[in-house]
Design a protein around this motif. Structure first.
Motif, PDB file in Angstrom:
ATOM      1  N   ASP A  66     -26.312  -4.555 -15.586  1.00 29.91           N
ATOM      2  CA  ASP A  66     -26.670  -5.017 -14.245  1.00 29.91           C
ATOM      3  C   ASP A  66     -25.386  -5.345 -13.495  1.00 29.91           C
ATOM      4  O   ASP A  66     -24.641  -6.236 -13.912  1.00 29.91           O
ATOM      5  N   ALA A  67     -25.098  -4.613 -12.424  1.00 27.65           N
ATOM      6  CA  ALA A  67     -23.902  -4.857 -11.617  1.00 27.65           C
ATOM      7  C   ALA A  67     -24.203  -5.908 -10.551  1.00 27.65           C
ATOM      8  O   ALA A  67     -25.283  -5.920  -9.951  1.00 27.65           O
ATOM      9  N   SER A  68     -23.244  -6.791 -10.308  1.00 23.81           N
ATOM     10  CA  SER A  68     -23.444  -7.866  -9.343  1.00 23.81           C
ATOM     11  C   SER A  68     -23.367  -7.355  -7.914  1.00 23.81           C
ATOM     12  O   SER A  68     -22.728  -6.342  -7.628  1.00 23.81           O
ATOM     13  N   ASN A  69     -24.029  -8.068  -6.995  1.00 24.15           N
ATOM     14  CA  ASN A  69     -23.912  -7.796  -5.565  1.00 24.15           C
ATOM     15  C   ASN A  69     -22.650  -8.444  -5.012  1.00 24.15           C
ATOM     16  O   ASN A  69     -22.085  -9.355  -5.620  1.00 24.15           O
ATOM     17  N   ASN A  70     -22.231  -7.990  -3.846  1.00 28.62           N
ATOM     18  CA  ASN A  70     -21.156  -8.645  -3.101  1.00 28.62           C
ATOM     19  C   ASN A  70     -21.721  -9.020  -1.739  1.00 28.62           C
ATOM     20  O   ASN A  70     -21.993  -8.153  -0.910  1.00 28.62           O
ATOM     21  N   ALA A  71     -21.928 -10.321  -1.529  1.00 23.10           N
ATOM     22  CA  ALA A  71     -22.619 -10.783  -0.328  1.00 23.10           C
ATOM     23  C   ALA A  71     -21.807 -10.577   0.944  1.00 23.10           C
ATOM     24  O   ALA A  71     -22.377 -10.416   2.028  1.00 23.10           O
ATOM     25  N   PHE A  72     -20.475 -10.593   0.836  1.00 23.18           N
ATOM     26  CA  PHE A  72     -19.663 -10.452   2.054  1.00 23.18           C
ATOM     27  C   PHE A  72     -18.351  -9.753   1.728  1.00 23.18           C
ATOM     28  O   PHE A  72     -17.627 -10.157   0.817  1.00 23.18           O
ATOM     29  N   THR A  73     -18.066  -8.703   2.471  1.00 24.82           N
ATOM     30  CA  THR A  73     -16.744  -8.080   2.437  1.00 24.82           C
ATOM     31  C   THR A  73     -16.405  -7.578   3.831  1.00 24.82           C
ATOM     32  O   THR A  73     -17.254  -6.985   4.510  1.00 24.82           O
ATOM     33  N   PRO A  74     -15.208  -7.862   4.347  1.00 29.15           N
ATOM     34  CA  PRO A  74     -14.833  -7.356   5.671  1.00 29.15           C
ATOM     35  C   PRO A  74     -14.620  -5.849   5.616  1.00 29.15           C
ATOM     36  O   PRO A  74     -14.076  -5.319   4.645  1.00 29.15           O
ATOM     37  N   THR A  75     -15.064  -5.164   6.670  1.00 27.98           N
ATOM     38  CA  THR A  75     -15.027  -3.700   6.703  1.00 27.98           C
ATOM     39  C   THR A  75     -14.539  -3.230   8.065  1.00 27.98           C
ATOM     40  O   THR A  75     -14.905  -3.799   9.100  1.00 27.98           O
ATOM     41  N   CYS A  93     -12.800  -0.480   3.149  1.00 22.54           N
ATOM     42  CA  CYS A  93     -13.079  -1.824   2.645  1.00 22.54           C
ATOM     43  C   CYS A  93     -12.845  -1.838   1.134  1.00 22.54           C
ATOM     44  O   CYS A  93     -12.776  -0.793   0.490  1.00 22.54           O
ATOM     45  N   PHE A  94     -12.723  -3.029   0.581  1.00 24.27           N
ATOM     46  CA  PHE A  94     -12.700  -3.227  -0.865  1.00 24.27           C
ATOM     47  C   PHE A  94     -13.829  -4.179  -1.219  1.00 24.27           C
ATOM     48  O   PHE A  94     -14.038  -5.195  -0.539  1.00 24.27           O
ATOM     49  N   THR A  95     -14.569  -3.854  -2.272  1.00 23.45           N
ATOM     50  CA  THR A  95     -15.672  -4.699  -2.690  1.00 23.45           C
ATOM     51  C   THR A  95     -15.544  -4.986  -4.184  1.00 23.45           C
ATOM     52  O   THR A  95     -15.272  -4.077  -4.977  1.00 23.45           O
ATOM     53  N   ALA A  96     -15.687  -6.252  -4.583  1.00 21.24           N
ATOM     54  CA  ALA A  96     -15.481  -6.667  -5.971  1.00 21.24           C
ATOM     55  C   ALA A  96     -16.820  -6.911  -6.662  1.00 21.24           C
ATOM     56  O   ALA A  96     -17.743  -7.497  -6.077  1.00 21.24           O
ATOM     57  N   HIS A  97     -16.912  -6.474  -7.925  1.00 18.64           N
ATOM     58  CA  HIS A  97     -18.154  -6.625  -8.699  1.00 18.64           C
ATOM     59  C   HIS A  97     -17.823  -6.899 -10.163  1.00 18.64           C
ATOM     60  O   HIS A  97     -16.723  -6.594 -10.634  1.00 18.64           O
ATOM     61  N   HIS A 113     -14.413  -7.866 -13.886  1.00 19.54           N
ATOM     62  CA  HIS A 113     -13.983  -7.642 -12.507  1.00 19.54           C
ATOM     63  C   HIS A 113     -13.712  -6.160 -12.308  1.00 19.54           C
ATOM     64  O   HIS A 113     -13.087  -5.513 -13.146  1.00 19.54           O
ATOM     65  N   ALA A 114     -14.205  -5.634 -11.214  1.00 16.25           N
ATOM     66  CA  ALA A 114     -13.875  -4.264 -10.810  1.00 16.25           C
ATOM     67  C   ALA A 114     -13.796  -4.236  -9.292  1.00 16.25           C
ATOM     68  O   ALA A 114     -14.736  -4.649  -8.608  1.00 16.25           O
ATOM     69  N   LEU A 115     -12.680  -3.782  -8.769  1.00 18.04           N
ATOM     70  CA  LEU A 115     -12.479  -3.664  -7.325  1.00 18.04           C
ATOM     71  C   LEU A 115     -12.732  -2.211  -6.945  1.00 18.04           C
ATOM     72  O   LEU A 115     -12.154  -1.300  -7.538  1.00 18.04           O
ATOM     73  N   ILE A 116     -13.615  -1.988  -5.960  1.00 23.16           N
ATOM     74  CA  ILE A 116     -14.020  -0.636  -5.583  1.00 23.16           C
ATOM     75  C   ILE A 116     -13.588  -0.345  -4.147  1.00 23.16           C
ATOM     76  O   ILE A 116     -13.817  -1.149  -3.242  1.00 23.16           O
ATOM     77  N   LEU A 117     -12.960   0.816  -3.957  1.00 21.37           N
ATOM     78  CA  LEU A 117     -12.683   1.342  -2.624  1.00 21.37           C
ATOM     79  C   LEU A 117     -13.646   2.502  -2.387  1.00 21.37           C
ATOM     80  O   LEU A 117     -13.481   3.581  -2.958  1.00 21.37           O
ATOM     81  N   PRO A 118     -14.686   2.302  -1.561  1.00 17.22           N
ATOM     82  CA  PRO A 118     -15.692   3.359  -1.351  1.00 17.22           C
ATOM     83  C   PRO A 118     -15.301   4.289  -0.199  1.00 17.22           C
ATOM     84  O   PRO A 118     -15.873   4.226   0.907  1.00 17.22           O
ATOM     85  N   ALA A 119     -14.338   5.153  -0.424  1.00 16.72           N
ATOM     86  CA  ALA A 119     -13.883   6.074   0.632  1.00 16.72           C
ATOM     87  C   ALA A 119     -15.054   6.944   1.088  1.00 16.72           C
ATOM     88  O   ALA A 119     -15.643   7.657   0.280  1.00 16.72           O
ATOM     89  N   THR A 120     -15.384   6.874   2.374  1.00 14.46           N
ATOM     90  CA  THR A 120     -16.612   7.486   2.889  1.00 14.46           C
ATOM     91  C   THR A 120     -16.346   8.195   4.207  1.00 14.46           C
ATOM     92  O   THR A 120     -15.665   7.650   5.076  1.00 14.46           O
ATOM     93  N   VAL A 121     -16.905   9.390   4.356  1.00 15.62           N
ATOM     94  CA  VAL A 121     -16.870  10.116   5.628  1.00 15.62           C
ATOM     95  C   VAL A 121     -18.284  10.609   5.919  1.00 15.62           C
ATOM     96  O   VAL A 121     -18.913  11.246   5.063  1.00 15.62           O
ATOM     97  N   THR A 122     -18.789  10.301   7.115  1.00 20.28           N
ATOM     98  CA  THR A 122     -20.136  10.741   7.501  1.00 20.28           C
ATOM     99  C   THR A 122     -20.112  11.413   8.867  1.00 20.28           C
ATOM    100  O   THR A 122     -19.282  11.092   9.722  1.00 20.28           O
ATOM    101  N   ALA A 123     -21.029  12.350   9.059  1.00 24.95           N
ATOM    102  CA  ALA A 123     -21.307  12.930  10.372  1.00 24.95           C
ATOM    103  C   ALA A 123     -22.579  12.270  10.896  1.00 24.95           C
ATOM    104  O   ALA A 123     -23.559  12.121  10.162  1.00 24.95           O
ATOM    105  N   PHE A 144     -15.641   7.031  -4.815  1.00 24.20           N
ATOM    106  CA  PHE A 144     -15.414   5.648  -5.211  1.00 24.20           C
ATOM    107  C   PHE A 144     -14.180   5.570  -6.113  1.00 24.20           C
ATOM    108  O   PHE A 144     -14.119   6.222  -7.156  1.00 24.20           O
ATOM    109  N   PHE A 145     -13.204   4.765  -5.686  1.00 29.96           N
ATOM    110  CA  PHE A 145     -12.011   4.489  -6.488  1.00 29.96           C
ATOM    111  C   PHE A 145     -12.167   3.106  -7.129  1.00 29.96           C
ATOM    112  O   PHE A 145     -12.463   2.129  -6.429  1.00 29.96           O
ATOM    113  N   TYR A 146     -11.943   3.013  -8.440  1.00 33.29           N
ATOM    114  CA  TYR A 146     -12.081   1.754  -9.178  1.00 33.29           C
ATOM    115  C   TYR A 146     -10.690   1.236  -9.550  1.00 33.29           C
ATOM    116  O   TYR A 146      -9.868   1.977 -10.094  1.00 33.29           O
TER     117      TYR A 146
END
Length: 231
Positions: A66-75, A93-97, A113-123, A144-146
């Motif tokens: 079960d991976a934890s949620n991150n309630a707040f991260t600046p983006t 953004c970086f999100t920690a779990h 602890h795992a810090l994730i950089l979710p590199a994302t591109v959308t149209a 996703f970069f860990y």
């Protein structure tokens, strides 16, 4: 999950109520090519083991995680409008779990602890409503970069001295709304993204032996709210 979505919808309705009287249809701000968003983001993880590829420690039957949620991260989001109603957006953004055990592993601390950089591109495709209000939908890809993963207390007790989560690619869909509040490009924004992405976890002992290898589905919801500036 329902409570979080309910709050997001309520915020959207409230913002719409305040914004609509302020900007009539002919008062909509001039549309620029670029838009920058500063957001507060909640990451609701949904990580599960989908396969055990190597197991030298003997996981009990029914082991799950079960991976934890991150309630707040600046983006920060940066968006370019190639056409009046079509844009391309990327986020930073970086999100920690952390990852704990579930099922037969209930209560175990697996990844501290795992810090994730979710590199994302959308149209994205935007509708235009009176007053310049723009609901939108979008889809794209993510990588996703860990970074800085650490074994949890239980994993260390079992002999793990290092853990590595593989970077991996996936897909994402999104929906949201941009609401102008001035004629100079300033606005409010609400956004929801759903990711489908996986990773492989490798647990190593002190002598470098890979004792456990597990494949995990991540699939988080990412909910954001903030301010936007279009220029």
């Amino acid at each position: 999950m329902k409570k979080v979505l309910g709050k997001a919808l309520g915020a959207a309705a409230l913002a719409l109520a305040f914004a609509s009287p302020a900007l009539a249809a002919d008062d909509a701000p001039a549309a620029g090519k670029w838009q920058v968003k500063v957001l507060a983001t909640s990451v609701l993880a949904d990580g599960k083991i989908t396969a055990v590829r190597k197991d030298l420690i003997g996981l009990p039957a029914g082991s799950q995680t079960d991976a934890s949620n991150n309630a707040f991260t600046p983006t920060l989001a940066i968006e370019y409008f190639a056409l009046p109603n079509v844009s391309v957006e990327t986020i930073c953004c970086f999100t920690a779990h952390h990852v704990s055990g579930a099922g037969a592993l209930d209560g175990a601390s697996l990844v501290d602890h795992a810090l994730i950089l979710p590199a994302t591109v959308t149209a994205k495709y935007h509708l235009t409503l009176p007053g310049g209000i723009k609901p939108y939908v979008g889809a794209g890809g993510a990588w996703f970069f860990y970074i800085a993963e650490r074994p949890g207390a239980t994993a260390q007790t079992l002999g793990a001295t290092r853990v590595k989560l593989d970077n991996d690619a996936g897909v994402v869909v999104q929906g949201g709304i941009d609401i102008p509040i001035t004629k100079t490009g300033l606005g409010l924004t609400l956004d929801a993204k759903k990711y489908w992405i996986s990773t492989t976890a490798h647990f190593y002992t002190a002598n470098g032996t890979e004792a456990l290898t597990t494949r995990h589905r991540m699939d988080p919801w990412v909910l954001s709210a903030g301010v936007a500036y279009r220029f």
